[in-house]
Motif scaffolding. Structure first.
Motif, PDB file in Angstrom:
ATOM      1  N   GLU A 136     -51.396  69.100 181.012  1.00 61.36           N
ATOM      2  CA  GLU A 136     -49.434  69.207 181.177  1.00 61.36           C
ATOM      3  C   GLU A 136     -48.562  68.195 179.568  1.00 61.36           C
ATOM      4  OE1 GLU A 136     -51.914  67.492 182.668  1.00 61.36           O
ATOM      5  OE2 GLU A 136     -51.617  67.677 184.578  1.00 61.36           O
ATOM      6  N   GLY A 141     -43.327  75.921 175.290  1.00 59.82           N
ATOM      7  CA  GLY A 141     -42.216  75.864 176.093  1.00 59.82           C
ATOM      8  C   GLY A 141     -40.712  75.669 175.437  1.00 59.82           C
ATOM      9  N   ARG A 143     -36.371  75.173 175.075  1.00 58.27           N
ATOM     10  CA  ARG A 143     -35.020  74.891 175.995  1.00 58.27           C
ATOM     11  C   ARG A 143     -34.042  75.999 175.324  1.00 58.27           C
ATOM     12  NH1 ARG A 143     -33.746  68.527 176.778  1.00 58.27           N
ATOM     13  NH2 ARG A 143     -30.857  69.580 177.065  1.00 58.27           N
ATOM     14  N   THR A 152     -31.722  76.247 180.486  1.00 65.12           N
ATOM     15  CA  THR A 152     -32.943  75.902 180.738  1.00 65.12           C
ATOM     16  C   THR A 152     -33.817  75.155 180.370  1.00 65.12           C
ATOM     17  OG1 THR A 152     -32.139  78.231 181.488  1.00 65.12           O
ATOM     18  CG2 THR A 152     -34.655  77.913 181.542  1.00 65.12           C
ATOM     19  N   ALA A 153     -34.892  74.777 180.449  1.00 65.84           N
ATOM     20  CA  ALA A 153     -36.020  73.930 180.058  1.00 65.84           C
ATOM     21  C   ALA A 153     -37.364  74.768 180.912  1.00 65.84           C
ATOM     22  CB  ALA A 153     -35.965  72.841 180.063  1.00 65.84           C
ATOM     23  N   VAL A 154     -38.606  75.008 179.549  1.00 69.44           N
ATOM     24  CA  VAL A 154     -40.092  75.595 180.536  1.00 69.44           C
ATOM     25  C   VAL A 154     -40.871  74.345 180.085  1.00 69.44           C
ATOM     26  CG1 VAL A 154     -41.053  77.328 179.988  1.00 69.44           C
ATOM     27  CG2 VAL A 154     -38.958  78.344 180.496  1.00 69.44           C
ATOM     28  N   GLN A 155     -41.741  74.125 180.528  1.00 74.10           N
ATOM     29  CA  GLN A 155     -42.546  73.388 180.176  1.00 74.10           C
ATOM     30  C   GLN A 155     -44.468  73.858 180.902  1.00 74.10           C
ATOM     31  OE1 GLN A 155     -42.818  69.492 178.492  1.00 74.10           O
ATOM     32  NE2 GLN A 155     -44.138  70.344 177.754  1.00 74.10           N
ATOM     33  N   SER A 156     -44.577  74.925 179.301  1.00 75.04           N
ATOM     34  CA  SER A 156     -45.570  74.942 180.682  1.00 75.04           C
ATOM     35  C   SER A 156     -47.295  74.639 180.167  1.00 75.04           C
ATOM     36  CB  SER A 156     -46.231  76.638 179.601  1.00 75.04           C
ATOM     37  OG  SER A 156     -45.159  77.194 180.092  1.00 75.04           O
TER      38      SER A 156
END
Ligand code: NAD
Ligand code: IPM
Ligand code: MN
Length: 352
Positions: A136, A141, A143, A152-156
Motif C-alpha cells: 500500500e 497514483g 490526483r 480524483t485521487a488514485v493510490q494503487s
C-alpha cells in the motif's frame, strides 16, 4: 578490532533527544565487547526542509550507501505536511536500500504493566515481519482535476511475487527459529486481487516449511485478537500498511510506544540496513526532556545483532530488561515515572 561505520540521522522532534542521549551507552557496549563504532551524524530533516526545501541533499542515498548501518530517530514536524517529510527522508531510504524486512519485536517485559488485564512478563512475545518496500506504500497514483467537483485521487497498491515471497519466506524462517507458529495477515475477503495473491504465496512458501503451523487472520480480526489473545502469537507477517497499524497495537499492549524497536533490514550486503524506534517525533512532548529512550536502545541492540555483535546486542537488551524489572530504577512518564531521558540512560550505563 572490528570497527563499524554508522550513519546517524536523529531527524525531528524527540528523535535527536533519544538518539543523542543513547550514544554514550551504545559506545560503552561496543567498548565492552571490543569493537568500535564510528558515527557520522547527518542533520537531515524538517528544519532543513523549512530552510532549503529538501529533507536531505539530492545525493543523500549515495552518502549513506557505504555505511555499515544507519540509525534514524524520527521524522515529522507540525509545520511541514507529513507526506513531504516522510517521502523526503524515511521512505526513500527504506525503498532505495531495498530494506524489505521490517522486523518489529513486541515483548512484555518484567516490570511493565500491560493495559490488558492479567498479562504478566513474558506472556506477550511476538515479532511482526512487515513488508517494507511495496504494498500500500507504493508511490503509484496521482490526483487529477484538482479543484473541480470531479477531482480524483488514485493510490494503487503493488504486490509483486518476488516482493511478497521474500517477506513471507523471512517470516517462515523466523518462525522455525521461534515457536513454529506463523500468522499471515490479509484482507482477502474484501481485497480479492492483492490479498488472495498474498494467500497463494503463503501457500506456496509454506511447502518449504512443513514444521511451521500457519494461521490466517483478516486484519480487522487480528487487531481484535492482538488485544483478546496476544499470548497466542509468535510471528506475524503482514503487508506494509497492515504491519504499520498492528505494530502500534503491539507497542501499546506491551507498555508504550517508547519501548518498541524496529529494524528496516536489507538481508544481503548490497545496502545498509536502518534501525529506528517505531515511534514518531512526538510533537506533544518535544522539549520536555521526558522522551523514553528505551525504544532507541533496543533498536541499537537489533543493529548490533545485525552487524554480528550478539554479545553487545544482548548486553543492551538485558540492561533494558533489568532496568524495567527494578522498581527503584528511573522511568519516563509514559511508563508511570517522572525521570528525564538522560536519567534513564545514565542508569542503563551503570548496569552494563
Ligand atoms: P508518535 O509516535 O510521534 O506519538 C504518539 C504518542 O506516543 C504521543 O502521545 C507521544 O508523546 C507518545 N510517544 C511516542 N514516542 C514516545 C517516547 N519515546 N517516549 C514517550 N512517549 C512517546 O506518533 P504521532 O503523534 O502519530 O506522529 C507524530 C509525528 O511523527 C507525525 O509527523 C508522524 O508522521 C511522525 N511519525 C514518524 C515516524 C517515524 O519517523 N518512524 C513514526 C510515526 C510517526
Ligand atoms: C512507522 C511510521 C511510518 C510508516 C510513517 C511515519 C511513514 O508510522 O515507521 O511505523 O508508516 O512506516
Ligand atoms: Mn507506524
Amino acid at each position: 578490532m572490528a570497527s563499524y561505520e554508522i550513519a546517524s540521522i536523529p531527524g525531528d522532534g524527540i528523535g535527536p533527544d533519544v538518539v543523542d542521549a543513547a550514544m554514550p551507552l551504545v559506545e560503552d557496549a561496543a567498548d565492552e565487547y571490543d569493537f568500535s563504532i564510528e558515527t557520522t551524524r547527518f542533520d537531515w530533516g524538517s528544519e532543513r526542509q523549512l530552510e532549503h526545501g529538501e529533507m536531505m541533499p539530492a545525493d543523500g542515498l549515495d552518502r549513506l550507501a557505504d555505511f555499515d548501518a544507519i540509525f534514524l530517530g524520527a521524522v515529522g514536524h507540525p509545520e511541514v505536511p507529513d507526506h513531504v517529510t516522510l517521502h523526503g527522508l524515511l521512505l526513500p531510504i527504506r525503498k532505495g536500500f531495498d530494506q524489505y524486512v521490517c522486523k518489529r519485536p513486541n515483548v512484555l517485559f518484567d516490570g511493565i504493566e500491560s493495559p490488558l488485564r492479567g498479562y504478566e512478563s513474558g506472556d506477550i512475545d511476538f515479532v511482526v515481519y512487515r513488508e517494507n518496500t511495496e504494498g500500500e506504500y507504493a508511490d503509484i497514483g496521482g490526483r487529477e482535476h484538482r479543484g473541480f467537483e470531479h477531482e480524483t485521487a488514485v493510490q494503487s497498491a503493488l504486490f509483486t511475487r518476488q516482493g511478497t515471497e521474500r517477506i513471507v519466506r523471512a517470516a517462515f524462517e523466523a518462525a522455525t527459529e521461534r515457536e513454529g507458529h506463523l500468522t499471515s495477515i490479509t484482507k482477502s475477503n474484501a481485497q480479492a486481487h492483492s490479498m488472495v495473491f498474498w494467500d497463494d504465496v503463503v501457500d506456496d512458501v509454506s511447502e518449504e516449511f512443513p514444521s511451521v503451523d500457519v494461521e490466517r487472520l483478516l486484519v480487522d480480526a487480528a487487531a481484535m485478537d492482538l488485544i483478546r489473545r496476544p499470548h497466542e502469537f509468535d510471528v506475524l507477517v503482514a503487508s506494509n500498511l497492515f504491519g504499520d497499524i498492528l505494530t502500534d497495537v503491539g507497542a501499546q499492549i506491551t507498555g508504550s510506544m517508547g519501548l518498541a524497536p524496529s529494524g528496516n533490514i536489507h538481508p544481503g550486503d548490497a545496502y545498509p540496513s536502518m534501525f529506528e524506534p517505531v515511534h514518531g517525533s512526538a510533537p506533544d512532548i518535544v522539549g520536555d526532556d521526558i522522551a523514553n529512550p528505551l525504544a532507541t536502545v533496543l533498536s541499537w541492540s537489533m543493529l548490533f545483532e545485525d552487524l554480528g555483535e550478539p554479545e553487545a546486542a544482548d548486553a543492551l537488551w538485558t540492561a533494558v530488561s533489568d532496568q524495567l524489572a527494578d522498581e527503584s530504577a528511573p522511568r519516563t512518564p509514559d511508563l508511570g515515572g517522572s525521570a528525564a531521558t538522560g536519567d534513564v540512560v545514565a542508569d542503563l550505563r551503570s548496569r552494563l
